[in-house]
Motif scaffolding. Structure first.
Motif, PDB file in Angstrom:
ATOM      1  N   GLN A  67      30.260  -9.565   0.948  1.00 19.15           N
ATOM      2  CA  GLN A  67      31.015  -8.779   1.917  1.00 19.15           C
ATOM      3  C   GLN A  67      30.070  -8.093   2.896  1.00 19.15           C
ATOM      4  N   VAL A  68      30.398  -8.156   4.180  1.00 27.43           N
ATOM      5  CA  VAL A  68      29.601  -7.497   5.214  1.00 27.43           C
ATOM      6  C   VAL A  68      30.031  -6.033   5.292  1.00 27.43           C
ATOM      7  N   LEU A  69      29.061  -5.122   5.075  1.00 31.60           N
ATOM      8  CA  LEU A  69      29.359  -3.699   5.005  1.00 31.60           C
ATOM      9  C   LEU A  69      28.979  -2.927   6.264  1.00 31.60           C
ATOM     10  N   PHE A  70      27.962  -3.394   6.973  1.00 29.57           N
ATOM     11  CA  PHE A  70      27.435  -2.624   8.095  1.00 29.57           C
ATOM     12  C   PHE A  70      26.725  -3.577   9.051  1.00 29.57           C
ATOM     13  N   ALA A  86      22.578  -6.972   9.407  1.00 30.38           N
ATOM     14  CA  ALA A  86      23.816  -6.723   8.676  1.00 30.38           C
ATOM     15  C   ALA A  86      23.465  -6.391   7.235  1.00 30.38           C
ATOM     16  N   LEU A  87      24.099  -5.371   6.696  1.00 39.93           N
ATOM     17  CA  LEU A  87      23.984  -5.051   5.274  1.00 39.93           C
ATOM     18  C   LEU A  87      25.215  -5.594   4.572  1.00 39.93           C
ATOM     19  N   THR A  88      24.982  -6.359   3.514  1.00 39.54           N
ATOM     20  CA  THR A  88      26.090  -6.855   2.703  1.00 39.54           C
ATOM     21  C   THR A  88      26.006  -6.190   1.322  1.00 39.54           C
ATOM     22  N   ASN A  89      26.868  -6.588   0.407  1.00 39.48           N
ATOM     23  CA  ASN A  89      26.800  -6.039  -0.938  1.00 39.48           C
ATOM     24  C   ASN A  89      25.630  -6.611  -1.735  1.00 39.48           C
ATOM     25  N   LEU A  90      24.891  -7.560  -1.148  1.00 42.90           N
ATOM     26  CA  LEU A  90      23.783  -8.202  -1.850  1.00 42.90           C
ATOM     27  C   LEU A  90      22.430  -8.037  -1.174  1.00 42.90           C
ATOM     28  N   ARG A  91      22.420  -7.927   0.142  1.00 45.79           N
ATOM     29  CA  ARG A  91      21.142  -8.039   0.848  1.00 45.79           C
ATOM     30  C   ARG A  91      21.249  -7.538   2.279  1.00 45.79           C
ATOM     31  N   MET A  92      20.114  -7.598   2.940  1.00 40.37           N
ATOM     32  CA  MET A  92      20.021  -7.295   4.361  1.00 40.37           C
ATOM     33  C   MET A  92      19.714  -8.596   5.093  1.00 40.37           C
ATOM     34  N   LEU A  93      20.483  -8.898   6.122  1.00 34.39           N
ATOM     35  CA  LEU A  93      20.279 -10.096   6.930  1.00 34.39           C
ATOM     36  C   LEU A  93      19.838  -9.663   8.321  1.00 34.39           C
ATOM     37  N   CYS A  94      18.777 -10.276   8.840  1.00 30.77           N
ATOM     38  CA  CYS A  94      18.240  -9.902  10.152  1.00 30.77           C
ATOM     39  C   CYS A  94      18.095 -11.129  11.037  1.00 30.77           C
ATOM     40  N   PHE A 140      17.808   2.866  17.618  1.00 31.43           N
ATOM     41  CA  PHE A 140      18.965   2.737  16.733  1.00 31.43           C
ATOM     42  C   PHE A 140      19.948   3.858  17.039  1.00 31.43           C
ATOM     43  N   PRO A 141      21.260   3.576  17.065  1.00 32.46           N
ATOM     44  CA  PRO A 141      22.250   4.625  17.366  1.00 32.46           C
ATOM     45  C   PRO A 141      22.192   5.756  16.333  1.00 32.46           C
ATOM     46  N   LYS A 142      21.838   6.945  16.756  1.00 34.27           N
ATOM     47  CA  LYS A 142      21.654   8.060  15.825  1.00 34.27           C
ATOM     48  C   LYS A 142      22.937   8.429  15.095  1.00 34.27           C
ATOM     49  N   GLN A 143      24.087   8.252  15.740  1.00 38.16           N
ATOM     50  CA  GLN A 143      25.343   8.611  15.106  1.00 38.16           C
ATOM     51  C   GLN A 143      25.680   7.695  13.927  1.00 38.16           C
ATOM     52  N   GLU A 144      24.980   6.548  13.838  1.00 37.67           N
ATOM     53  CA  GLU A 144      25.245   5.613  12.747  1.00 37.67           C
ATOM     54  C   GLU A 144      24.290   5.804  11.569  1.00 37.67           C
ATOM     55  N   LEU A 145      23.294   6.674  11.724  1.00 38.31           N
ATOM     56  CA  LEU A 145      22.300   6.874  10.666  1.00 38.31           C
ATOM     57  C   LEU A 145      22.905   7.301   9.328  1.00 38.31           C
ATOM     58  N   PRO A 146      23.807   8.302   9.290  1.00 35.64           N
ATOM     59  CA  PRO A 146      24.374   8.699   7.989  1.00 35.64           C
ATOM     60  C   PRO A 146      25.085   7.552   7.280  1.00 35.64           C
ATOM     61  N   THR A 147      25.839   6.750   8.036  1.00 35.31           N
ATOM     62  CA  THR A 147      26.550   5.618   7.432  1.00 35.31           C
ATOM     63  C   THR A 147      25.574   4.569   6.929  1.00 35.31           C
ATOM     64  N   LEU A 148      24.516   4.317   7.708  1.00 35.64           N
ATOM     65  CA  LEU A 148      23.501   3.350   7.289  1.00 35.64           C
ATOM     66  C   LEU A 148      22.891   3.762   5.954  1.00 35.64           C
ATOM     67  N   HIS A 149      22.484   5.018   5.842  1.00 30.68           N
ATOM     68  CA  HIS A 149      21.878   5.492   4.608  1.00 30.68           C
ATOM     69  C   HIS A 149      22.868   5.444   3.443  1.00 30.68           C
ATOM     70  N   ASP A 150      24.098   5.829   3.693  1.00 29.59           N
ATOM     71  CA  ASP A 150      25.110   5.839   2.634  1.00 29.59           C
ATOM     72  C   ASP A 150      25.387   4.431   2.126  1.00 29.59           C
ATOM     73  N   VAL A 151      25.583   3.495   3.039  1.00 24.47           N
ATOM     74  CA  VAL A 151      25.864   2.106   2.654  1.00 24.47           C
ATOM     75  C   VAL A 151      24.673   1.516   1.912  1.00 24.47           C
TER      76      VAL A 151
END
Length: 302
Positions: A67-70, A86-94, A140-151
């Motif tokens: 699943q794609v989370l972010f 993209a962050l998924t439930n398994l890995r980071m894809l770049c 990187f969009p600063k407003q997305e930082l909390p969500t990035l860290h949480d995910v």
């Protein structure tokens, strides 16, 4: 920022007539963070466009229960190109952003290979990998930082709880731009489909003789064209200002310019795989595990 639900995001996307691929499992509420406020429609359309650019790649590499989370992007220091990740439930894809779509090189990093995610003093996210390498994303969009860290923290913790530890050749595994299978850190050839990639030495030598030769070989045309303009302006400026009075200095400046271009081209190619030759018949079987985070599910980890 108020939290939103998947149903609210889906309703907003339908209202704007924006439709993501039904073939991909998205967690909408952590990708589209706002559905109300000033200029929110513009922000949603921009994020939708970003996700849409990488959908062809995601369709090729995502596993059955992945699943794609972010999804977001940022700039790298070395080449000034943007990286979509993209962050998924398994890995980071770049992948690189090339114009209005995602392109080579591609990477995959399992959560077991990411030791930490921290913010730099300029509030840019920086990933620290198990093999000692790092990835810092400027702009990187600063407003997305909390969500990035949480995910990241929740996904990484769940990955560890399942005691999953894929066998890898390096933390940031390269993905073939032709068949989208993992290419081990062994050389410049994909065993799955037979594709060949440019080696750092080849691009370094080309850039040493003529800096734009290496750029036009692996970079997007528009990016290489911008570099050509810079090179022409630099060359003409040096020749006009110093050619008659100090020819030795002119020669030295050109040598240093070419050496710098060669070093940058070498390092750039060493960090990812750029397609050189693709065989006519390049079909390959997919033997990846199913992505269910179930210890009893078939895996390729052993």
């Amino acid at each position: 920022m108020a939290e939103v639900t998947a149903d609210q995001v889906l309703s907003k996307l339908n209202e704007l007539d924006l439709h993501l691929s039904p073939e991909i499992n998205y967690r909408l509420e952590t990708i589209f963070l706002e559905i109300e406020g000033f200029f929110v429609n513009k922000k949603i359309r921009e994020k939708f466009q970003l996700v849409q650019w990488i959908e062809p790649f995601l369709k090729e590499v995502l596993l059955e229960h992945e699943q794609v989370l972010f999804v977001s992007r940022g700039g790298r220091e070395l080449d000034c190109q943007r990286v979509i990740f993209a962050l998924t439930n398994l890995r980071m894809l770049c992948m690189h952003q090339t114009g209005n779509h995602a392109g080579c090189p591609y990477w995959t990093i399992y959560y077991s290979q990411i030791e930490a995610l921290k913010n730099t003093f300029l509030e840019h996210p920086k990933f620290y990998f198990k093999d000692g390498t790092k990835l810092s994303l400027r702009d990187f969009p600063k407003q997305e930082l909390p969500t990035l860290h949480d995910v990241f923290e929740k996904s990484s913790q769940r990955f560890q709880e399942q005691e999953l530890d894929p066998t890898v050749s390096q933390s940031r595994e390269n993905i073939c731009g032709n068949c989208f299978k993992i290419v081990s850190n062994q050389g410049n050839h994909c065993e799955a489909c037979g594709a060949n990639f440019w080696s750092p030495f080849e691009i370094g030598i080309r850039s040493l003789f003529f800096p734009l030769w290496g750029s036009f070989t692996i970079r997007p045309f528009s990016f290489a064209l911008a570099e050509l303009s810079t090179y022409v302006v630099f060359g003409l400026s040096v020749l006009v200002l110093e050619a008659k009075s100090n020819p030795v200095l002119v020669a030295l400046m050109f040598v240093l310019f070419h050496m710098t271009a060669s070093a940058v081209g070498y390092k750039l190619t060493a960090k990812g795989l750029y397609l050189k030759e693709v065989p006519a018949d390049s079909a390959a079987a997919n033997d990846q595990f199913d992505g269910s985070l179930n210890p009893d599910a078939p895996t390729r980890f052993s």
